[in-house]
Design an enzyme around this catalytic site. Sequence first.
Site, PDB file in Angstrom:
ATOM      1  CD  GLU A 102      -2.755   1.577   0.757  1.00  0.00           C
ATOM      2  OE1 GLU A 102      -2.535   1.584  -0.461  1.00  0.00           O
ATOM      3  OE2 GLU A 102      -3.814   1.966   1.271  1.00  0.00           O
ATOM      4  CG  ASP A 106      -4.040   9.389   7.145  1.00  0.00           C
ATOM      5  OD1 ASP A 106      -3.470   9.863   8.122  1.00  0.00           O
ATOM      6  OD2 ASP A 106      -4.898  10.034   6.507  1.00  0.00           O
ATOM      7  CB  THR A 110      -7.608   1.954   3.802  1.00  0.00           C
ATOM      8  OG1 THR A 110      -8.169   3.265   3.691  1.00  0.00           O
ATOM      9  CG2 THR A 110      -7.654   1.245   2.465  1.00  0.00           C
ATOM     10  CG  LEU A 111      -3.442  -0.853   5.273  1.00  0.00           C
ATOM     11  CD1 LEU A 111      -2.104  -0.479   5.881  1.00  0.00           C
ATOM     12  CD2 LEU A 111      -3.270  -2.018   4.292  1.00  0.00           C
ATOM     13  CE  LYS A 134      -0.009  11.813   5.405  1.00  0.00           C
ATOM     14  NZ  LYS A 134      -1.209  12.541   4.905  1.00  0.00           N
TER      15      LYS A 134
HETATM   16  P1  IMP Z   1      -6.351   5.465   5.962  1.00  0.00           P
HETATM   17  O1  IMP Z   1      -7.512   4.577   5.653  1.00  0.00           O
HETATM   18  O2  IMP Z   1      -6.789   6.697   6.745  1.00  0.00           O
HETATM   19  O3  IMP Z   1      -5.185   4.780   6.604  1.00  0.00           O
HETATM   20  O4  IMP Z   1      -5.906   6.117   4.598  1.00  0.00           O
HETATM   21  C1  IMP Z   1      -5.090   5.480   3.713  1.00  0.00           C
HETATM   22  C2  IMP Z   1      -5.357   6.015   2.316  1.00  0.00           C
HETATM   23  O5  IMP Z   1      -5.615   7.419   2.328  1.00  0.00           O
HETATM   24  C3  IMP Z   1      -4.117   5.835   1.483  1.00  0.00           C
HETATM   25  O6  IMP Z   1      -4.165   4.616   0.792  1.00  0.00           O
HETATM   26  C4  IMP Z   1      -4.199   7.002   0.535  1.00  0.00           C
HETATM   27  O7  IMP Z   1      -4.951   6.619  -0.597  1.00  0.00           O
HETATM   28  C5  IMP Z   1      -4.948   8.059   1.268  1.00  0.00           C
HETATM   29  N1  IMP Z   1      -4.032   9.077   1.828  1.00  0.00           N
HETATM   30  C6  IMP Z   1      -3.738   9.300   3.129  1.00  0.00           C
HETATM   31  N2  IMP Z   1      -2.869  10.302   3.262  1.00  0.00           N
HETATM   32  C7  IMP Z   1      -2.578  10.733   2.004  1.00  0.00           C
HETATM   33  C8  IMP Z   1      -1.702  11.762   1.487  1.00  0.00           C
HETATM   34  O8  IMP Z   1      -1.011  12.502   2.202  1.00  0.00           O
HETATM   35  N3  IMP Z   1      -1.676  11.881   0.123  1.00  0.00           N
HETATM   36  C9  IMP Z   1      -2.426  11.096  -0.700  1.00  0.00           C
HETATM   37  N4  IMP Z   1      -3.243  10.129  -0.255  1.00  0.00           N
HETATM   38  C10 IMP Z   1      -3.318   9.953   1.088  1.00  0.00           C
HETATM   39 MG    MG Z   2      -4.316   4.177  -1.189  1.00  0.00          MG
END
Ligand code: IMP
Ligand code: MG
Length: 186
Positions: A102, A106, A110-111, A134
């Site tokens: 991936e 963040d 998603t994961l 992050k």
């Molecule tokens: P999570 O579900 O919050 O962990 O988000 C993960 C997804 O958010 C990643 O696969 C990215 O597609 C998107 N994402 C999170 N931060 C960024 C960023 O700084 N730039 C672009 N996409 C991001």
């Molecule tokens: Mg992504």
Amino acid sequence: MQAYTEFIDEVLYDEAAIRNRVAQIAAEIDHQYAGQDLLLVCLLRGGLTFTADLSRQISLPHELDCMSLSSYGVGHYASSGNVRVNLDLLTNIEGRHVLLVEDIVDSGRTLAHVLSMLRTREPQSVRVCVLLDKKMRREVPVQVDYVGFDVPDKYVFGYGIDIDERFRHLPFIATADLAKYQPPAR
Ligand code: IMP
Ligand code: MG
């Protein structure tokens, strides 16, 4: 159409830094999966560039498959955590060693969602490899086994990662100054 030079904040990792780090991760994967039958699963589209480079640095024979997810609902430049599967795997992963690849973790939503979905298919193992982490943004605990780089709580782009579907082609990873960024009028 705005050029990235109008809103770029700073380059965090250039081509050489990324290449070196990808080679190190590939070496760890070669070590960890020695003698095993590995399936790399690219999370489209952000993971595409990373997966292509990582796969070519891994010496072990392995297979590749892709999934595409999107998160819907609130939040424009962050994930909402409501995850929908747009494109599922073609591979039956039962009994397989799966390594998810991936772009960024963040909030972790998603994961966490993909992992719980894939585990119902009874793979022998599932691990996670992310290019960028992050950490300070995590809302859901998720085990990440391989991390390219830790990044600050800023919007990043390049090396497969988009802003409004653009700038994925850039060979470096940079932060954006969103105050200077203008979304495309489509
Ligand atoms: P999570 O579900 O919050 O962990 O988000 C993960 C997804 O958010 C990643 O696969 C990215 O597609 C998107 N994402 C999170 N931060 C960024 C960023 O700084 N730039 C672009 N996409 C991001
Ligand atoms: Mg992504």
